[in-house]
Motif scaffolding. Structure first.
Motif, PDB file in Angstrom:
ATOM      1  N   GLU A 257       0.608  -1.237   0.004  1.00 17.11           N
ATOM      2  CA  GLU A 257       0.269  -0.011   0.323  1.00 17.11           C
ATOM      3  C   GLU A 257       1.014   1.158   0.011  1.00 17.11           C
ATOM      4  OE1 GLU A 257      -4.076   0.097   2.080  1.00 17.11           O
ATOM      5  OE2 GLU A 257      -2.603   1.171   3.627  1.00 17.11           O
ATOM      6  N   GLN A 258       1.781   1.183   0.686  1.00 14.90           N
ATOM      7  CA  GLN A 258       2.979   2.204   0.598  1.00 14.90           C
ATOM      8  C   GLN A 258       3.993   2.471  -0.787  1.00 14.90           C
ATOM      9  OE1 GLN A 258       5.492   1.700   4.325  1.00 14.90           O
ATOM     10  NE2 GLN A 258       3.598   1.954   4.992  1.00 14.90           N
ATOM     11  N   GLY A 259       3.891   1.141  -1.524  1.00 13.89           N
ATOM     12  CA  GLY A 259       4.041   1.030  -2.749  1.00 13.89           C
ATOM     13  C   GLY A 259       5.947   1.030  -2.688  1.00 13.89           C
ATOM     14  N   LYS A 260       6.233   0.159  -1.891  1.00 16.46           N
ATOM     15  CA  LYS A 260       7.483  -0.108  -1.309  1.00 16.46           C
ATOM     16  C   LYS A 260       7.642  -1.827  -1.984  1.00 16.46           C
ATOM     17  CE  LYS A 260       8.091   2.615   2.966  1.00 16.46           C
ATOM     18  NZ  LYS A 260       8.343   2.581   4.042  1.00 16.46           N
ATOM     19  N   SER A 261       6.470  -2.458  -1.915  1.00 11.91           N
ATOM     20  CA  SER A 261       6.741  -3.422  -2.780  1.00 11.91           C
ATOM     21  C   SER A 261       5.415  -3.490  -3.810  1.00 11.91           C
ATOM     22  CB  SER A 261       6.251  -4.798  -1.414  1.00 11.91           C
ATOM     23  OG  SER A 261       6.242  -6.345  -2.646  1.00 11.91           O
ATOM     24  N   VAL A 262       5.372  -4.880  -4.414  1.00 13.06           N
ATOM     25  CA  VAL A 262       4.225  -4.100  -5.832  1.00 13.06           C
ATOM     26  C   VAL A 262       3.195  -5.684  -5.882  1.00 13.06           C
ATOM     27  CG1 VAL A 262       6.133  -3.155  -7.562  1.00 13.06           C
ATOM     28  CG2 VAL A 262       5.477  -5.638  -7.297  1.00 13.06           C
ATOM     29  N   PHE A 263       2.241  -4.886  -5.792  1.00 12.80           N
ATOM     30  CA  PHE A 263       1.194  -5.614  -6.082  1.00 12.80           C
ATOM     31  C   PHE A 263       0.873  -6.582  -7.024  1.00 12.80           C
ATOM     32  CE2 PHE A 263      -1.554  -2.680  -3.817  1.00 12.80           C
ATOM     33  CZ  PHE A 263      -1.743  -3.146  -2.796  1.00 12.80           C
ATOM     34  N   SER A 264       0.768  -8.010  -7.180  1.00 16.46           N
ATOM     35  CA  SER A 264       0.642  -8.700  -8.050  1.00 16.46           C
ATOM     36  C   SER A 264      -0.163  -8.493  -8.997  1.00 16.46           C
ATOM     37  CB  SER A 264       0.959 -10.178  -8.197  1.00 16.46           C
ATOM     38  OG  SER A 264      -0.219  -9.966  -7.500  1.00 16.46           O
ATOM     39  N   VAL A 265      -0.514  -9.123 -10.288  1.00 15.92           N
ATOM     40  CA  VAL A 265      -1.289  -8.705 -11.113  1.00 15.92           C
ATOM     41  C   VAL A 265      -2.929  -9.154 -10.456  1.00 15.92           C
ATOM     42  CG1 VAL A 265      -3.218  -9.556 -13.053  1.00 15.92           C
ATOM     43  CG2 VAL A 265      -0.304  -8.547 -13.354  1.00 15.92           C
ATOM     44  N   PRO A 266      -2.283 -10.645  -9.716  1.00 17.93           N
ATOM     45  CA  PRO A 266      -3.830 -11.741  -9.176  1.00 17.93           C
ATOM     46  C   PRO A 266      -4.798 -10.552  -8.145  1.00 17.93           C
ATOM     47  CG  PRO A 266      -2.391 -12.736 -10.255  1.00 17.93           C
ATOM     48  CD  PRO A 266      -1.656 -11.883 -10.202  1.00 17.93           C
ATOM     49  N   GLU A 267      -3.064 -10.363  -7.185  1.00 12.56           N
ATOM     50  CA  GLU A 267      -4.060  -9.215  -6.547  1.00 12.56           C
ATOM     51  C   GLU A 267      -4.696  -7.780  -6.611  1.00 12.56           C
ATOM     52  OE1 GLU A 267      -0.307 -10.805  -3.312  1.00 12.56           O
ATOM     53  OE2 GLU A 267      -0.034  -8.882  -4.135  1.00 12.56           O
ATOM     54  N   ALA A 268      -4.261  -7.194  -7.926  1.00  7.82           N
ATOM     55  CA  ALA A 268      -4.873  -6.442  -8.394  1.00  7.82           C
ATOM     56  C   ALA A 268      -6.312  -7.123  -8.442  1.00  7.82           C
ATOM     57  CB  ALA A 268      -3.872  -5.515  -9.165  1.00  7.82           C
ATOM     58  N   LYS A 269      -6.741  -7.690  -9.453  1.00  9.05           N
ATOM     59  CA  LYS A 269      -7.586  -8.639  -9.624  1.00  9.05           C
ATOM     60  C   LYS A 269      -8.498  -8.404  -8.805  1.00  9.05           C
ATOM     61  CE  LYS A 269      -6.767  -9.945 -14.711  1.00  9.05           C
ATOM     62  NZ  LYS A 269      -6.514 -10.973 -15.406  1.00  9.05           N
TER      63      LYS A 269
END
Length: 61
Positions: free
Chosen positions: A34-46
């Motif tokens: 959420e802080q942008g220090k790691s990225v969401f995967s495509v499945p997580e974003a979906k």
């Protein structure tokens, strides 16, 4: 930092812990994403888009 995602989450009354469970992350991992220090995967974003009933742009842009 994903300000739109944070805003939607707070507006709907969800904690970081609750949303972390939705995408099968620990609270700490979700916080980093959420802080942008790691990225969401495509499945997580979906999953988040479906859960919040929002488009990608409404959460992540």
């Amino acid at each position: 930092m994903y300000r739109k995602l944070i805003g939607v989450r707070k507006e709907l009354g969800y904690t970081q812990e609750q949303v972390a469970r939705i995408i099968n992350n620990s609270t700490k991992t979700y916080c980093l994403k959420e802080q942008g220090k790691s990225v969401f995967s495509v499945p997580e974003a979906k999953l988040l888009m479906k859960f919040f009933d929002k488009s990608f742009e409404e959460l992540f842009k």
